[in-house]
Design an enzyme around this catalytic site. Structure first.
Site, PDB file in Angstrom:
ATOM      1  N   HIS A 184       0.850  -1.206   0.000  1.00  0.00           N
ATOM      2  CA  HIS A 184       0.000   0.000   0.000  1.00  0.00           C
ATOM      3  C   HIS A 184       0.879   1.247   0.000  1.00  0.00           C
ATOM      4  O   HIS A 184       1.403   1.658   1.035  1.00  0.00           O
ATOM      5  CB  HIS A 184      -0.928  -0.004   1.226  1.00  0.00           C
ATOM      6  CG  HIS A 184      -1.919   1.129   1.231  1.00  0.00           C
ATOM      7  ND1 HIS A 184      -3.279   0.930   1.343  1.00  0.00           N
ATOM      8  CD2 HIS A 184      -1.758   2.471   1.140  1.00  0.00           C
ATOM      9  CE1 HIS A 184      -3.911   2.106   1.316  1.00  0.00           C
ATOM     10  NE2 HIS A 184      -2.993   3.057   1.209  1.00  0.00           N
ATOM     11  N   HIS A 204       1.488   5.229  -2.306  1.00  0.00           N
ATOM     12  CA  HIS A 204       0.955   6.184  -3.294  1.00  0.00           C
ATOM     13  C   HIS A 204       2.128   6.762  -4.071  1.00  0.00           C
ATOM     14  O   HIS A 204       2.660   7.821  -3.716  1.00  0.00           O
ATOM     15  CB  HIS A 204       0.177   7.298  -2.590  1.00  0.00           C
ATOM     16  CG  HIS A 204      -1.056   6.812  -1.892  1.00  0.00           C
ATOM     17  ND1 HIS A 204      -2.316   6.911  -2.437  1.00  0.00           N
ATOM     18  CD2 HIS A 204      -1.215   6.190  -0.692  1.00  0.00           C
ATOM     19  CE1 HIS A 204      -3.206   6.381  -1.602  1.00  0.00           C
ATOM     20  NE2 HIS A 204      -2.565   5.935  -0.533  1.00  0.00           N
ATOM     21  N   GLN A 241      -9.979   9.124  -4.906  1.00  0.00           N
ATOM     22  CA  GLN A 241      -9.830   9.748  -3.577  1.00  0.00           C
ATOM     23  C   GLN A 241     -10.876  10.828  -3.316  1.00  0.00           C
ATOM     24  O   GLN A 241     -11.231  11.101  -2.183  1.00  0.00           O
ATOM     25  CB  GLN A 241      -8.435  10.359  -3.455  1.00  0.00           C
ATOM     26  CG  GLN A 241      -8.205  11.066  -2.129  1.00  0.00           C
ATOM     27  CD  GLN A 241      -6.773  11.515  -1.971  1.00  0.00           C
ATOM     28  OE1 GLN A 241      -5.949  10.840  -1.386  1.00  0.00           O
ATOM     29  NE2 GLN A 241      -6.464  12.662  -2.506  1.00  0.00           N
ATOM     30  N   HIS A 280      -9.544   2.285   0.189  1.00  0.00           N
ATOM     31  CA  HIS A 280      -9.293   3.043   1.408  1.00  0.00           C
ATOM     32  C   HIS A 280     -10.618   3.098   2.164  1.00  0.00           C
ATOM     33  O   HIS A 280     -11.587   3.659   1.652  1.00  0.00           O
ATOM     34  CB  HIS A 280      -8.847   4.455   1.076  1.00  0.00           C
ATOM     35  CG  HIS A 280      -7.438   4.560   0.603  1.00  0.00           C
ATOM     36  ND1 HIS A 280      -6.981   3.909  -0.510  1.00  0.00           N
ATOM     37  CD2 HIS A 280      -6.382   5.233   1.129  1.00  0.00           C
ATOM     38  CE1 HIS A 280      -5.693   4.185  -0.660  1.00  0.00           C
ATOM     39  NE2 HIS A 280      -5.300   4.982   0.311  1.00  0.00           N
ATOM     40  N   GLU A 325     -11.092   5.897   6.674  1.00  0.00           N
ATOM     41  CA  GLU A 325      -9.851   6.479   7.197  1.00  0.00           C
ATOM     42  C   GLU A 325     -10.201   7.772   7.922  1.00  0.00           C
ATOM     43  O   GLU A 325      -9.962   8.881   7.442  1.00  0.00           O
ATOM     44  CB  GLU A 325      -8.835   6.743   6.069  1.00  0.00           C
ATOM     45  CG  GLU A 325      -7.481   7.181   6.631  1.00  0.00           C
ATOM     46  CD  GLU A 325      -6.444   7.456   5.555  1.00  0.00           C
ATOM     47  OE1 GLU A 325      -6.765   7.329   4.367  1.00  0.00           O
ATOM     48  OE2 GLU A 325      -5.310   7.802   5.932  1.00  0.00           O
ATOM     49  N   ASP A 366       2.274   3.553   2.779  1.00  0.00           N
ATOM     50  CA  ASP A 366       1.244   4.534   2.417  1.00  0.00           C
ATOM     51  C   ASP A 366       1.874   5.782   1.792  1.00  0.00           C
ATOM     52  O   ASP A 366       1.889   5.912   0.585  1.00  0.00           O
ATOM     53  CB  ASP A 366       0.381   4.891   3.630  1.00  0.00           C
ATOM     54  CG  ASP A 366      -0.922   5.590   3.253  1.00  0.00           C
ATOM     55  OD1 ASP A 366      -1.406   5.358   2.141  1.00  0.00           O
ATOM     56  OD2 ASP A 366      -1.457   6.345   4.090  1.00  0.00           O
TER      57      ASP A 366
END
Ligand SMILES: [Zn+2]
Length: 417
Positions: A61, A63, A157, A215, A218, A314
């Site tokens: 995981h 980005h 997102q 996701h 969160e 992350d």
């Protein structure tokens, strides 16, 4: 194999969870049985010297599209997830594919020096950056294909229904080369839209025969309850074992009965859970009066229920998290603290979170040292996971598909003997 030669021999490799060192052989990028001549039949031999070895660290995981953008964005003053997302809007409008690819390549190379051989990266898919983050990471994947493997998740997102245009972009992202369908169902205006967000992900996944990695919840808000919907949908759609939920911070804030019910659903659905201790220790719990929550999901309860739990970096130097270098020993070290995992067997479990457990999350059937598996190997300058984590020990050799791609030996001089 022709004339019994092999590309590489690694002698004295003490694989994690094996008692004695042994020799490993790689040919054509895969592990193979020992040739009749042993190490003498290898083009190159590396002596692992009885050190701890793993068949690659895995980063399930990350980005890569946003990594290392802190050089040219303003600092996150509130330190919250919401402000981090806002800061990125302006930057994202100015993204170019080349610039994203350059940052992603740098990030991959850094993580490879720490022993990461395979990645799963989310890439933002929304009306602001369009498909440029995906195109940039696809380009980075191509440029680093000899040192790493990269799975790509199309990640909405900004929400799917909240952000006009993302619905179509999600379909296009899968056509354009994303491997998995992502999601961020809590980031919608209504509970109904959160459910539609999840339903759409399954529709796209079914169309492309793709896995899902979202996701999920969160936030510190215990009213964020999309994990339950995801688990129910996973079973309803027959996608058991093919769905991953990252973060799930709200699960820590649920009252006990509801939390236990959701954990049972997650187990029944075969959902893989990913904890992201670096980012969530930094972001979560800020609004709490003391005592403040630890910011991560219920790791021990999930493990006790039999759920597969891995962990990931992350963020790397972005508005969500100012540090990070893609070092699995750093991330699992943080996970150990955040989840109170200090007993010997718990330290072994934490070590598994970016090796075996992550391989299950990422669906890697060819992970391991058996003949036929991808010949990835990391030699760690340590005797066992406890020592590896204590020292964040050197990865003396990182081998990708039978080729040495990074070597690290830290030198120190002292005034004493
Ligand atoms: Zn993330």
């Amino acid at each position: 194999m022709t004339d019994d030669r092999v590309d590489l021999a690694i002698t004295g490799a003490r694989l994690w969870r094996e008692d004695a060192p042994r020799d490993l052989f790689a040919q054509g990028g895969r592990f193979v049985d020992a040739p009749p001549g042993g190490a003498a039949a290898a083009e190159r031999t590396i002596d692992a010297g009885g050190r701890l070895c793993v068949t690659g660290f895995l980063e399930p995981h990350i980005h890569l599209d946003k990594a290392q953008i802190n050089d040219d964005v303003r600092p996150n003053a509130s330190g919250t997830l919401d402000e981090a997302i806002e800061i990125i809007w302006a930057r994202k409008r100015a993204y170019t594919v080349d610039e994203i690819a350059a940052r992603a390549v740098r990030t991959i190379r850094s993580a490879v020096t720490h022993g990461v051989t395979r990645f799963r990266s989310h890439v933002d898919v929304d009306s602001i950056g369009g498909l440029r983050p995906l195109e940039g990471v696809l380009e980075a994947r191509e440029r680093t294909r000899d040192i790493a493997d990269v799975q790509i998740v199309a990640f909405p997102q900004e929400g799917i229904f909240k952000d006009k245009g993302t619905h179509d972009l999600m379909w296009k992202a899968m056509e354009a080369g994303a491997d998995l369908v992502g999601g961020m169902p809590f980031n919608e205006e209504t509970r109904e839209d959160s459910a539609r967000h999840i339903a759409l992900a399954f529709e796209i996944a079914a169309h492309h025969d793709a896995d899902i990695d979202m996701h999920v919840d969160e936030t510190d808000d215990p009213e964020a309850r999309t994990l339950e919907i995801l688990a129910e949908q996973t079973m309803a759609q027959g996608w058991q074992g093919r769905v991953t939920a990252g973060h799930t911070c709200a699960l820590a804030g649920y009252e006990e009965d509801y939390a236990n019910r959701v954990i049972g659903l997650v187990r029944d659905a075969g959902i893989h859970m990913i904890v992201n201790p670096a980012t969530n220790l930094m972001l979560q719990g800020r609004g709490d009066a003391q005592p403040k929550r630890r910011g991560i999901t219920r790791v021990k309860e999930l493990l006790e229920a039999g759920v597969n739990v891995s962990c990931g970096q992350d963020c790397i130097r972005d508005p969500f998290y100012p540090f990070g270098r893609g070092d699995p020993l750093e991330v699992t070290f943080l996970a150990s603290h955040a989840a109170h995992m200090s007993r010997p067997h718990e330290i072994e479990t934490v070590f598994d979170m970016q090796t075996g457990a992550a391989a299950r999350t990422m669906g890697l059937a060819d992970y391991g040292a058996a003949p036929g598996c991808v010949a990835d190997l990391v030699v760690i300058d340590a005797a066992d996971p406890l020592q590896a984590l204590t020292r964040r020990a050197d990865r003396t050799h990182v081998i990708k598909r039978g080729r040495v791609v990074a070597e690290t030996v830290t030198q120190r001089r002292t005034a004493w003997a």
